[in-house]
Design a protein around this motif. Sequence first.
Motif, PDB file in Angstrom:
ATOM      1  N   ARG A   1       1.045  -1.556  -0.416  1.00  0.00           N
ATOM      2  CA  ARG A   1       0.113   0.274  -0.652  1.00  0.00           C
ATOM      3  C   ARG A   1       0.819   1.534  -0.254  1.00  0.00           C
ATOM      4  NH1 ARG A   1      -2.852  -0.837   5.772  1.00  0.00           N
ATOM      5  NH2 ARG A   1      -3.305   1.372   5.308  1.00  0.00           N
ATOM      6  N   PRO A   2       0.491   2.310  -0.591  1.00  0.00           N
ATOM      7  CA  PRO A   2       0.761   3.709  -0.216  1.00  0.00           C
ATOM      8  C   PRO A   2       1.512   4.125   1.200  1.00  0.00           C
ATOM      9  CG  PRO A   2      -0.742   4.369  -1.680  1.00  0.00           C
ATOM     10  CD  PRO A   2      -1.182   2.912  -0.820  1.00  0.00           C
ATOM     11  N   VAL A   3       3.148   4.350   0.858  1.00  0.00           N
ATOM     12  CA  VAL A   3       3.200   5.212   2.258  1.00  0.00           C
ATOM     13  C   VAL A   3       3.621   6.553   2.011  1.00  0.00           C
ATOM     14  CG1 VAL A   3       4.912   4.963   4.777  1.00  0.00           C
ATOM     15  CG2 VAL A   3       4.079   2.823   3.544  1.00  0.00           C
ATOM     16  N   LEU A   4       2.677   7.821   2.894  1.00  0.00           N
ATOM     17  CA  LEU A   4       2.919   9.094   2.440  1.00  0.00           C
ATOM     18  C   LEU A   4       3.441   9.476   3.044  1.00  0.00           C
ATOM     19  CD1 LEU A   4      -0.216   9.475   0.249  1.00  0.00           C
ATOM     20  CD2 LEU A   4       2.003   8.329  -0.109  1.00  0.00           C
ATOM     21  N   VAL A   5       4.796  10.451   2.995  1.00  0.00           N
ATOM     22  CA  VAL A   5       5.780  11.016   4.954  1.00  0.00           C
ATOM     23  C   VAL A   5       5.350  12.466   4.541  1.00  0.00           C
ATOM     24  CG1 VAL A   5       6.600  10.867   6.463  1.00  0.00           C
ATOM     25  CG2 VAL A   5       6.355   8.407   5.364  1.00  0.00           C
TER      26      VAL A   5
ATOM     27  N   ILE B   1      19.590   8.430   7.038  1.00  0.00           N
ATOM     28  CA  ILE B   1      19.434   9.963   6.421  1.00  0.00           C
ATOM     29  C   ILE B   1      19.704  11.440   6.937  1.00  0.00           C
ATOM     30  CG2 ILE B   1      18.647   8.080   4.772  1.00  0.00           C
ATOM     31  CD1 ILE B   1      16.199  10.237   5.824  1.00  0.00           C
ATOM     32  N   ALA B   2      19.497  11.318   8.436  1.00  0.00           N
ATOM     33  CA  ALA B   2      19.596  12.775   8.695  1.00  0.00           C
ATOM     34  C   ALA B   2      20.482  13.525   8.019  1.00  0.00           C
ATOM     35  CB  ALA B   2      20.066  12.361  10.674  1.00  0.00           C
ATOM     36  N   ASP B   3      21.339  13.048   7.248  1.00  0.00           N
ATOM     37  CA  ASP B   3      22.091  14.399   6.574  1.00  0.00           C
ATOM     38  C   ASP B   3      21.799  14.645   5.724  1.00  0.00           C
ATOM     39  OD1 ASP B   3      22.776  11.857   5.447  1.00  0.00           O
ATOM     40  OD2 ASP B   3      25.150  12.126   4.920  1.00  0.00           O
ATOM     41  N   GLN B   4      20.758  14.127   4.513  1.00  0.00           N
ATOM     42  CA  GLN B   4      20.656  14.581   3.533  1.00  0.00           C
ATOM     43  C   GLN B   4      19.048  15.048   3.679  1.00  0.00           C
ATOM     44  OE1 GLN B   4      21.371  12.333   0.720  1.00  0.00           O
ATOM     45  NE2 GLN B   4      23.103  12.018   1.926  1.00  0.00           N
ATOM     46  N   GLN B   5      19.445  16.576   2.894  1.00  0.00           N
ATOM     47  CA  GLN B   5      17.574  17.117   2.648  1.00  0.00           C
ATOM     48  C   GLN B   5      16.506  16.770   2.183  1.00  0.00           C
ATOM     49  OE1 GLN B   5      18.082  21.428   0.857  1.00  0.00           O
ATOM     50  NE2 GLN B   5      15.943  22.033   1.566  1.00  0.00           N
ATOM     51  N   VAL B   6      15.564  16.224   3.232  1.00  0.00           N
ATOM     52  CA  VAL B   6      14.580  15.365   2.564  1.00  0.00           C
ATOM     53  C   VAL B   6      13.668  15.911   3.695  1.00  0.00           C
ATOM     54  CG1 VAL B   6      13.311  13.313   2.487  1.00  0.00           C
ATOM     55  CG2 VAL B   6      15.976  13.242   1.655  1.00  0.00           C
ATOM     56  N   GLY B   7      12.805  16.430   3.029  1.00  0.00           N
ATOM     57  CA  GLY B   7      11.308  16.607   4.040  1.00  0.00           C
ATOM     58  C   GLY B   7      10.200  15.775   4.099  1.00  0.00           C
ATOM     59  N   ALA B   8       9.921  15.179   3.019  1.00  0.00           N
ATOM     60  CA  ALA B   8       8.347  14.182   2.635  1.00  0.00           C
ATOM     61  C   ALA B   8       9.317  13.122   1.422  1.00  0.00           C
ATOM     62  CB  ALA B   8       7.399  14.809   2.178  1.00  0.00           C
ATOM     63  N   VAL B   9       8.362  11.963   2.163  1.00  0.00           N
ATOM     64  CA  VAL B   9       8.973  10.682   0.831  1.00  0.00           C
ATOM     65  C   VAL B   9       7.418  10.206   0.828  1.00  0.00           C
ATOM     66  CG1 VAL B   9       9.607   8.425   0.717  1.00  0.00           C
ATOM     67  CG2 VAL B   9      11.514  10.382   2.283  1.00  0.00           C
ATOM     68  N   PHE B  10       6.434   9.747  -0.899  1.00  0.00           N
ATOM     69  CA  PHE B  10       5.851   9.137  -1.007  1.00  0.00           C
ATOM     70  C   PHE B  10       6.540   7.913  -1.636  1.00  0.00           C
ATOM     71  CE2 PHE B  10       5.844  13.831  -1.471  1.00  0.00           C
ATOM     72  CZ  PHE B  10       4.735  14.091  -0.089  1.00  0.00           C
ATOM     73  N   ALA B  11       5.551   7.147  -0.682  1.00  0.00           N
ATOM     74  CA  ALA B  11       5.980   5.425  -2.272  1.00  0.00           C
ATOM     75  C   ALA B  11       4.815   5.038  -2.250  1.00  0.00           C
ATOM     76  CB  ALA B  11       7.168   5.039  -0.988  1.00  0.00           C
ATOM     77  N   PHE B  12       4.770   4.334  -3.050  1.00  0.00           N
ATOM     78  CA  PHE B  12       3.457   3.673  -4.009  1.00  0.00           C
ATOM     79  C   PHE B  12       4.163   2.497  -4.412  1.00  0.00           C
ATOM     80  CE2 PHE B  12       3.182   8.504  -4.831  1.00  0.00           C
ATOM     81  CZ  PHE B  12       1.827   8.728  -4.029  1.00  0.00           C
ATOM     82  N   PRO B  13       3.554   1.297  -4.284  1.00  0.00           N
ATOM     83  CA  PRO B  13       3.656   0.345  -4.912  1.00  0.00           C
ATOM     84  C   PRO B  13       3.039  -0.523  -6.304  1.00  0.00           C
ATOM     85  CG  PRO B  13       1.220  -0.104  -3.045  1.00  0.00           C
ATOM     86  CD  PRO B  13       2.252   1.405  -3.393  1.00  0.00           C
ATOM     87  N   ILE B  14       4.252  -0.768  -7.098  1.00  0.00           N
ATOM     88  CA  ILE B  14       3.935  -1.177  -8.370  1.00  0.00           C
ATOM     89  C   ILE B  14       2.739  -2.545  -7.802  1.00  0.00           C
ATOM     90  CG2 ILE B  14       4.360  -1.213 -10.684  1.00  0.00           C
ATOM     91  CD1 ILE B  14       6.773   0.650 -10.257  1.00  0.00           C
ATOM     92  N   GLN B  15       1.486  -2.680  -8.319  1.00  0.00           N
ATOM     93  CA  GLN B  15       1.303  -4.087  -7.785  1.00  0.00           C
ATOM     94  C   GLN B  15       0.184  -3.868  -8.845  1.00  0.00           C
ATOM     95  OE1 GLN B  15       0.603  -4.046  -4.438  1.00  0.00           O
ATOM     96  NE2 GLN B  15      -0.973  -2.506  -4.139  1.00  0.00           N
ATOM     97  N   SER B  16      -1.004  -5.260  -8.963  1.00  0.00           N
ATOM     98  CA  SER B  16      -1.794  -5.618  -9.123  1.00  0.00           C
ATOM     99  C   SER B  16      -2.143  -6.416  -8.688  1.00  0.00           C
ATOM    100  CB  SER B  16      -1.691  -5.339 -10.448  1.00  0.00           C
ATOM    101  OG  SER B  16      -3.371  -6.109 -11.143  1.00  0.00           O
TER     102      SER B  16
END
Lengths: 259, 245
Positions: free
Chosen positions: B93-97, B115-130
């Motif tokens: 399922r999607p995981v939206l942060v 990953i604290a040293d990276q500039q990442v504010g938000a992550v959106f992960a979508f499964p590719i599935q059927s």
Amino acid sequence: MNDPALSGVPRELRLLQAFVDAADTLVDDYDVTEMLHQLAVRCVELLDAGAAGFMLSDQRGSLQVLASSDERTQLLELFQLQADEGPCLDSFRTGQPVLVSDLSESEQRWPQFVPEAMRENYRAVHALPMRLRQQTIGALNLFGHQPGPINEQDLLVAGALADVATIGILQERAIHRGEVVTEQLQDALNNRITIEQAKGLLSHAHGVDMNQAWEQLRTYSRGNRTRVSDVAYRLVTGELPPVALLPGRGAGPEHAKLS
Amino acid sequence: MSEPDEGMGRSDDDVRAAVVSALRRESPDIDPLVRVCRACVALLPVDGASVSVMSGSQHRETLHASDAVMARLDSVQFTMGEGPCFEAFDERRPVLVPDLARDGAGSWPAFASEIADQQVGAVFAFPIQSGAITIGAMDMYRREPGLLNAGELATALRVVDLAAVAIVGASSGDGTDADVRDLAPLRRDRAEVHQATGMLISHLGVPPELALARLRGYAFGTGRLVEDVAREIVSRRLRLESIDI
């Protein structure tokens, strides 16, 4: 699926029973698929409809079938046609009920949907939005064999059942976090696809039609206290052999008569 | 989802048209997955995108990441065995942060610290599935925190649909690369396609992804639409034995 224990009971009591059942379902680890199916069946009983179904936003601007009072292929097709046009799509887009008391007068409005619905002997179609605050996440669809308007009281009942479905799909966490709505909706839609795959698998393995395959899935799930979508997933991935779902194995033959 | 304030003006067709036009800007000679990731970054308020595949429960591999940050986000997760993209794979399922600084440490402490040293504010992960077929995941990140609105989400889901087409086309060689270029297939499969896939699983005794590949291969080989072939299979007008070859 008429519950014989409830026939002859006044509608108010049956309505109350439907909400008590729904409240009973909404505990801990409940099965969204089974809950929605039961709600759709209740809609048919309480509103004297020919068929009922829930369609859910795919969040791409269209709708997908999520649950239906029965799983006949022709009925599912009628719901799915409304991904492109029809009362459900209009209700979803406007967030308002779309009540069509005589389909034969609406052919111009929905040139593809209306002839197909009439071919299945439906004459009236009503769609009610499933709403969460400002958002519309889907629509409840009611089909009737007789033309005629839906009365005020039935409309209230239908709206309440649509609300119960909305709460059931989103589960409580969703009310607080916007992103969880997306996670839940996409999960529910993908589970529905898994169920279709499992219906096909069972239909071939056991030589039954899609509605019978669906009943096998439900019977096994209830007999083993597990979710329909989990059983479907295990079937499709080969973890559960289809023979386990045959009547007489595990779940008991008395359930097989329910269809 | 339809919302009165946003997303309402953006119909399904508008979303499709925007995705199509973003893809057409890229040369057809470039790998479809690279084009899909570029279209994703061009269309959405995200700074990077990647596509990963999984085979079995252990092997995970990033096929393409649009920048070094995205590549690092994926590799850290696959190494540590946790993180939003990893969870999207596993939970299907999607995981939206929308706010990684706020929500990351509680859910995925090892990943968040790495990953604290990276500039990442938000992550959106979508499964590719059927359904039960899980192919991989498409991940996106943005430097600033913030959730996608309804219209952006619709675009994101469309882009993920397209990534699925690109992956399946690349692995089965059935000509879907042409589809990615022409963008015909941006509609989701109907119920009959899923049911026919299930029937083929039972008939051929193969895993679901293979059954779907056979169905698509047969449709392509006979010059027909997958959903037309599926409908004939489900209504028992086309014998499954015809697909064995």
